[in-house]
Design an enzyme around this catalytic site. Structure first.
Site, PDB file in Angstrom:
ATOM      1  N   LYS A  13      -5.751  22.184 -33.825  1.00 22.35           N
ATOM      2  CA  LYS A  13      -4.787  22.408 -32.752  1.00 22.35           C
ATOM      3  C   LYS A  13      -3.623  23.214 -33.298  1.00 22.35           C
ATOM      4  CE  LYS A  13      -1.435  19.400 -34.237  1.00 22.35           C
ATOM      5  NZ  LYS A  13      -0.054  19.799 -34.674  1.00 22.35           N
ATOM      6  N   ASP A 142      -1.068  12.167 -32.614  1.00 22.46           N
ATOM      7  CA  ASP A 142      -1.822  13.336 -32.161  1.00 22.46           C
ATOM      8  C   ASP A 142      -3.236  13.002 -31.695  1.00 22.46           C
ATOM      9  OD1 ASP A 142       0.319  14.950 -32.720  1.00 22.46           O
ATOM     10  OD2 ASP A 142      -0.526  15.840 -34.534  1.00 22.46           O
TER      11      ASP A 142
END
Length: 288
Positions: A13, A142
């Site tokens: 990401k 996350d």
């Protein structure tokens, strides 16, 4: 019967921007960010066991199996589901590691999310997307994003997620060769913690050049290699750091533009290109 699920992606990401807007009483920082999935990352392979054992079959330097988020994710899922009286769900897990530790790319979190998604499917645990996200939050802020399934505008400590449309583009990512400890950045007295909150509509239609990464100034001052990579990549566009570092990225509308920049990256850095993803590659295995 042994069931397998091979070549399971654990995508990287990027934080297209990352604002620190405050701090909770418990010390956790309040953030705003947009998470962007990439078509580059780790790959995991799963085989079920019927003895309840969780084995990581790959050695990872500096990461004991007991501390690995992948192993912890598998055990967390075991605890969350009822065990069949005649079969104890276990797994052998192999990892092809491509994402650097301390790179700000979410490698460990993505591995954990892929583990929860894959084993929920293989073990027929039946947990919903939201239930898996709740489990994932116990492993790290996350992890829920990678289970969420699409790019997201995130708030809170990163757990409050809203789908957001991001540009279809290419990114050049540079690994400066240093690992940046997240705790060191967030504990710095130099960190800005009062950036004015933005709205999701502020980001919409502004794919490039929006906002900033509040952690970047701190990381660049502590780790000169990060500052050097940002400065070098900025000659080609809006380069910035992802997460708490150390990786640096720059967007390009065309693959040929990314290729041209990649060809000029100094050899002392590892660099690669990746295309933006709109959806997690394993989203089809998730139950709403």
């Amino acid at each position: 019967m042994i069931r397998t699920l091979n070549d399971c992606p654990a995508p990287a990401k990027l934080n297209l921007f990352l604002h620190v807007t405050g701090r909770r009483a418990d010390g956790y920082h309040l953030l705003q960010t947009v998470f962007q999935l990439l078509d580059h990352g780790d790959t995991l392979h799963f085989s079920t066991r019927d003895d309840g054992e969780i084995h990581r079959t790959t050695e990872l330097v500096g990461v004991p199996a007991e501390n690995d988020l992948v192993v912890r994710a598998a055990r967390l899922l075991q605890q969350a589901m009822p065990q069949h009286p005649a079969r104890r769900n276990g797994a052998d897990i192999a990892i092809e590691k491509r994402l650097p530790m301390g790179g700000g790319l979410g490698g460990g979190s993505s591995d954990a999310a892929t583990t929860l998604i894959a084993l929920n499917h293989l073990w027929q645990a039946g947990l919903s997307r939201q239930e898996l996200m709740t489990l994932g939050l116990q492993l790290g802020a996350d992890v829920p994003f990678f289970i969420f399934g699409s790019n997201a505008f995130a708030e809170g400590i990163g757990e409050s997620l809203v789908p957001v449309q991001t540009p279809d583009c290419w990114y050049v990512v540079i690994e400066p060769g240093v690992g940046v400890p997240t705790q060191q950045i967030f504990s710095s007295t130099e960190l800005t913690r009062d950036t004015k909150p933005v709205k999701i509509s502020d980001f919409s239609g502004t794919p490039f050049g929006f906002g900033k990464n509040d952690l970047q100034v701190v990381a660049a001052s502590l780790f000169p290699a990060v500052a050097e990579a940002i400065e070098w990549l900025r000659q080609y566009g809006d380069a910035r750091m992802t997460g708490s570092g150390a990786c640096v990225f720059c967007p390009f509308e065309q693959e040929r533009q990314a290729d041209a920049v990649l060809a000029t990256v100094p050899r002392h850095w590892k660099a690669w290109k990746a295309r933006s993803l709109a959806q997690h590659p394993l989203a089809h295995l998730l139950q709403s």
